[in-house]
Scaffold this active site. Structure first.
Site, PDB file in Angstrom:
ATOM      1  N   SER A  92      -7.811   1.246   2.085  1.00  0.00           N
ATOM      2  CA  SER A  92      -6.751   0.248   2.172  1.00  0.00           C
ATOM      3  C   SER A  92      -7.364  -1.150   2.360  1.00  0.00           C
ATOM      4  O   SER A  92      -8.146  -1.599   1.527  1.00  0.00           O
ATOM      5  CB  SER A  92      -5.784   0.617   3.297  1.00  0.00           C
ATOM      6  OG  SER A  92      -4.674  -0.232   3.311  1.00  0.00           O
ATOM      7  N   HIS A 195       1.543   0.488   0.871  1.00  0.00           N
ATOM      8  CA  HIS A 195       1.164   1.208  -0.352  1.00  0.00           C
ATOM      9  C   HIS A 195       2.360   1.904  -1.003  1.00  0.00           C
ATOM     10  O   HIS A 195       2.237   2.993  -1.548  1.00  0.00           O
ATOM     11  CB  HIS A 195       0.016   2.181  -0.071  1.00  0.00           C
ATOM     12  CG  HIS A 195      -1.188   1.511   0.509  1.00  0.00           C
ATOM     13  ND1 HIS A 195      -1.949   0.620  -0.204  1.00  0.00           N
ATOM     14  CD2 HIS A 195      -1.731   1.556   1.760  1.00  0.00           C
ATOM     15  CE1 HIS A 195      -2.908   0.150   0.568  1.00  0.00           C
ATOM     16  NE2 HIS A 195      -2.789   0.699   1.765  1.00  0.00           N
TER      17      HIS A 195
END
Length: 395
Positions: A92, A195
């Site tokens: 991430s 996400h």
């Protein structure tokens, strides 16, 4: 073969930075990056409580700055280090740490981007009550089917029996009432459904900023969260980092690529533990090192000496490499094979695997110096395919 990884949001804990800041060199470097970001990161890393550093606007810059400065402690001579690192990857927001560590962008660019990423994701999270829940265990197909049935997104696929579902709080509550068989659900302490499509406004903001960021091709193979492919074009690295904000993190595919590369050792930058924990379950036989405190630095350097080896990628000012993004069979383009000069974006061939087929392009173009593989050769992630001389190509 050595892989360096950088953790994502959730790895931070109250006071984790305190022992690191006792070193005046670390403290000075960290202060510089905090100044670039315009945030008192030393305070947040030493004095703030768990709820405060859970804030996306704080957690993300804190993680990136820590990882970048700690990397300089492990590798005090970065120019000599790239030849020993097999690949880098970040989970991430950790992709920004990895991209700066590989020199695709500068540390200062990374800090500005992560500050704006955190702000934009926090703003996107504020529009709707959203969250994330870790799903541990269960049959993979059943877990994914249950996530889809409740309108959720598998935002993180970490392999080793761990998937993170994300969506609205109502969707997550319904999911908790109807969980997959043999699975354990753990709500995560994050501020939103990262996400997923809920983050689309943040992608728009970051895409606008990224257009003004200059990039360089990574100095070492960089494994992308999007699909586990090795990316060797700096512009593509940045495009993927921006798009990843609203798309799932496929850490399972990143680890698959590490395995394809022949990884023997994984070193996680601080605050470490999350990614090495996943690797222990998914990559049996691979040694891991979770760098948590500065008193481990000598042992971390020894770990790197043990597992480091010459990188496949070597660049000079006079030529560029085109590399394979994945493991598979290389099929050369007949047109490219006959040409002495390739334009930027020209397809040179494709790499085919059991899972998919990926076209390979010459991102920068140039004169063909040497083909390094032949049609039908088996190739590994990051393996050089073609050497190009950039002279005479469009800038």
């Amino acid at each position: 073969m050595l892989v360096i990884v950088a953790p994502g949001q959730g790895a931070q804990t109250p006071g984790f930075l305190t022992p690191w800041l006792e070193d005046p060199v670390f403290a000075a470097r960290f202060d510089w990056l905090a100044t670039v970001a315009g945030i008192d990161l030393a305070h947040y890393g030493t004095e703030a409580d768990a709820e405060t550093i859970r804030d996306t606007k704080i957690a993300q810059p804190l993680l990136v700055a820590t990882g970048l400065v700690a990397a300089l402690d492990v590798f005090p001579h970065p120019a000599d280090t790239f030849s020993r690192i097999g690949a880098v990857a970040g989970h991430s927001v950790g992709e920004l740490t990895a991209a700066a560590g590989a020199r695709a962008i500068t540390a200062e660019q990374a800090m500005v981007l992560v500050r704006e990423r955190g702000n934009a994701m926090a703003a996107a999270s504020a529009t709707t009550a959203t969250g994330m829940t870790a799903v541990l265990g269960g049959e993979r197909d059943e877990v994914l089917a249950a996530i889809e049935r409740h309108g959720l997104t598998p935002a993180n696929d970490n392999g080793a029996g761990q998937v993170v579902a994300a969506g609205t709080m109502e969707q997550l509550a319904a999911f908790a009432e109807d969980p997959p068989a043999k699975a354990r659900l753990i709500p995560l302490s994050v501020a939103g459904a990262f996400h997923t499509t809920h983050m689309a406004p943040a992608v728009e903001r970051m895409g606008s900023l990224a257009r003004s960021v200059s990039t360089h091709d990574p100095r070492t193979p960089l494994i992308s969260n999007r699909d586990g492919q090795v990316v060797h074009d700096g512009r593509e690295v940045l495009r993927r980092i921006v798009g990843q904000i609203a798309n799932p993190v496929r850490w399972d595919l990143c680890m698959e690529t590490m395995s394809d590369l022949g990884v023997t050792g994984i070193l996680e930058m601080p605050p470490a533990g999350t990614l090495t924990g996943i690797a222990k379950r998914a990559l049996k036989g691979v040694e891991t090192f979770a760098l948590k405190t500065p008193d481990q630095l000598d042992a971390a350097r020894d770990f790197c000496d043990k597992h480091g080896e010459a990188s496949q990628i070597e660049t000079t000012p006079t030529w560029r490499m085109v590399v394979s993004p994945a493991k598979g069979t290389f099929h050369i383009s007949p047109e490219a094979a006959e040409r002495d000069l390739l334009g930027a974006g020209d397809v040179i061939g494709a790499v085919a695997s059991l899972r998919d087929r990926t076209d390979i392009t010459a991102a920068h173009g140039g004169s063909v110096v040497e083909w390094l593989v032949e049609d039908g050769d088996l190739v590994s992630p990051g393996q050089p395919l073609l050497r190009l001389h950039p002279e005479g190509t469009p800038s």
